[in-house]
Scaffold this motif. Sequence first.
Motif, PDB file in Angstrom:
ATOM      1  N   GLY A 230      35.493  25.003  35.490  1.00 16.42           N
ATOM      2  CA  GLY A 230      36.517  24.751  36.503  1.00 16.42           C
ATOM      3  C   GLY A 230      37.183  26.009  37.020  1.00 16.42           C
ATOM      4  O   GLY A 230      38.081  25.930  37.865  1.00 16.42           O
ATOM      5  N   ARG A 231      36.769  27.167  36.559  1.00 16.97           N
ATOM      6  CA  ARG A 231      37.385  28.429  36.980  1.00 16.97           C
ATOM      7  C   ARG A 231      36.766  28.913  38.290  1.00 16.97           C
ATOM      8  O   ARG A 231      35.592  28.675  38.567  1.00 16.97           O
ATOM      9  CB  ARG A 231      37.213  29.506  35.920  1.00 16.97           C
ATOM     10  N   THR A 232      37.583  29.601  39.077  1.00 22.23           N
ATOM     11  CA  THR A 232      37.112  30.216  40.318  1.00 22.23           C
ATOM     12  C   THR A 232      37.218  31.726  40.176  1.00 22.23           C
ATOM     13  O   THR A 232      38.268  32.256  39.792  1.00 22.23           O
ATOM     14  CB  THR A 232      37.938  29.744  41.525  1.00 22.23           C
ATOM     15  N   VAL A 233      36.131  32.415  40.476  1.00 17.93           N
ATOM     16  CA  VAL A 233      36.069  33.873  40.356  1.00 17.93           C
ATOM     17  C   VAL A 233      35.873  34.457  41.748  1.00 17.93           C
ATOM     18  O   VAL A 233      34.944  34.073  42.461  1.00 17.93           O
ATOM     19  CB  VAL A 233      34.913  34.301  39.434  1.00 17.93           C
ATOM     20  N   ARG A 234      36.751  35.370  42.138  1.00 17.83           N
ATOM     21  CA  ARG A 234      36.620  36.027  43.431  1.00 17.83           C
ATOM     22  C   ARG A 234      35.690  37.229  43.284  1.00 17.83           C
ATOM     23  O   ARG A 234      35.851  38.059  42.382  1.00 17.83           O
ATOM     24  CB  ARG A 234      37.988  36.487  43.950  1.00 17.83           C
ATOM     25  N   VAL A 235      34.723  37.317  44.198  1.00 17.05           N
ATOM     26  CA  VAL A 235      33.771  38.425  44.193  1.00 17.05           C
ATOM     27  C   VAL A 235      34.103  39.333  45.372  1.00 17.05           C
ATOM     28  O   VAL A 235      34.002  38.927  46.532  1.00 17.05           O
ATOM     29  CB  VAL A 235      32.321  37.906  44.316  1.00 17.05           C
ATOM     30  N   ALA A 236      34.538  40.538  45.088  1.00 21.08           N
ATOM     31  CA  ALA A 236      34.939  41.485  46.127  1.00 21.08           C
ATOM     32  C   ALA A 236      33.703  42.043  46.838  1.00 21.08           C
ATOM     33  O   ALA A 236      32.586  42.010  46.296  1.00 21.08           O
ATOM     34  CB  ALA A 236      35.752  42.617  45.517  1.00 21.08           C
ATOM     35  N   PRO A 237      33.880  42.582  48.033  1.00 18.98           N
ATOM     36  CA  PRO A 237      32.729  43.135  48.773  1.00 18.98           C
ATOM     37  C   PRO A 237      32.003  44.253  48.038  1.00 18.98           C
ATOM     38  O   PRO A 237      30.805  44.444  48.227  1.00 18.98           O
ATOM     39  CB  PRO A 237      33.355  43.651  50.079  1.00 18.98           C
ATOM     40  N   ASP A 238      32.746  44.998  47.219  1.00 19.42           N
ATOM     41  CA  ASP A 238      32.149  46.160  46.563  1.00 19.42           C
ATOM     42  C   ASP A 238      31.734  45.897  45.119  1.00 19.42           C
ATOM     43  O   ASP A 238      31.523  46.841  44.353  1.00 19.42           O
ATOM     44  CB  ASP A 238      33.113  47.348  46.620  1.00 19.42           C
ATOM     45  N   GLU A 239      31.617  44.618  44.704  1.00 19.14           N
ATOM     46  CA  GLU A 239      31.130  44.321  43.363  1.00 19.14           C
ATOM     47  C   GLU A 239      30.081  43.215  43.427  1.00 19.14           C
ATOM     48  O   GLU A 239      30.018  42.445  44.388  1.00 19.14           O
ATOM     49  CB  GLU A 239      32.276  43.920  42.428  1.00 19.14           C
ATOM     50  N   SER A 240      29.257  43.172  42.412  1.00 18.32           N
ATOM     51  CA  SER A 240      28.211  42.151  42.368  1.00 18.32           C
ATOM     52  C   SER A 240      28.764  40.867  41.763  1.00 18.32           C
ATOM     53  O   SER A 240      29.765  40.865  41.040  1.00 18.32           O
ATOM     54  CB  SER A 240      27.026  42.644  41.538  1.00 18.32           C
ATOM     55  N   LEU A 241      28.095  39.773  42.053  1.00 16.85           N
ATOM     56  CA  LEU A 241      28.450  38.505  41.424  1.00 16.85           C
ATOM     57  C   LEU A 241      28.328  38.623  39.915  1.00 16.85           C
ATOM     58  O   LEU A 241      29.169  38.105  39.162  1.00 16.85           O
ATOM     59  CB  LEU A 241      27.531  37.399  41.954  1.00 16.85           C
ATOM     60  N   LEU A 242      27.308  39.319  39.442  1.00 18.02           N
ATOM     61  CA  LEU A 242      27.110  39.509  38.006  1.00 18.02           C
ATOM     62  C   LEU A 242      28.326  40.193  37.379  1.00 18.02           C
ATOM     63  O   LEU A 242      28.865  39.724  36.362  1.00 18.02           O
ATOM     64  CB  LEU A 242      25.854  40.344  37.765  1.00 18.02           C
TER      65      LEU A 242
END
Length: 302
Positions: A230-242
């Motif tokens: 149920g958590r939401t993780v924000r992925v910034a433009p300068d980082e990978s999803l991993l």
Amino acid sequence: MQQTIVEAIDQVAEDVVSLNLRGADGPLAPWEPGAHIDVALPNWLTRQYSLCGDPADRESYRVAVRYDRLSRGGSEYIHRFLRRGRTLEVSPPRNHFPLLPAPEYLFLAGGIGITPILPMLRAATAAGIPASLVYLGQSVETMPFADALRSSYGDRVRIVATRQQGRPDLAALAAALNPDALVYACGPGPMLTAAEAAFPVGRLHAERFRPVPRSFAPATAFEAVCARSGRTVRVAPDESLLDALNHAGHRVASGCREGVCGSCELTVVEGDPEHRDDIGAPAGRMYACVSRALTPRLVLDL
């Protein structure tokens, strides 16, 4: 992960060693030609190596590793510090380079690219299917398993030492090929680029050591919703999803971090991923190390 013991380390060519990894707890997971494993090294690095032994041998895996003078720590550790008797964790085999049925095969290998090709050639000839190998290297001394290949397969194997002989004419090989034959190639980028120019699309199957340079639109931020937690993780433009998932406490396995090994495969429940890998992610999957999102959010099975 599977526990293995380094049973043997053998020099098989200039700057190339083979490792025989015996299962510490009994039989190892089965595999088919073209498969590779992740090897977790004691220096905290994980590296991928193609299996080059016999799939019928469930007691051990065999891989070969070339020493890279620009090593990021993997091949250097294996060549300089790894010793017999060491315990290593390895993943179950994964296969993004399977040998498909065909009435005839042509195999192309360059240097250490012989490793996934070896069990393919063995399987084809054991099944009575016509198969030949063209094996390239700068010199015979740098080509692992060259002598064993010649003694086992005779004139079905053509060894090309390019410093003395130059490069083979791939266009001529393509012209002489059975129209229904498949071509399997693994080796350095220039060799694979030449193969792609020579052989028809659909008949050539290739595995690369490094991703093909490509251009993408500028990366944008997106949200990764972890369906199970149920958590939401924000992925910034300068980082990978991993990296974003790992930093948020969702431990996702990884290896190459270049989109060529498949270690970080995730299941996508909702949203459209932007595939930036070199493997070809199956429907509903993505590789978190390089791929991103075409939609503002992705829902993942995490």
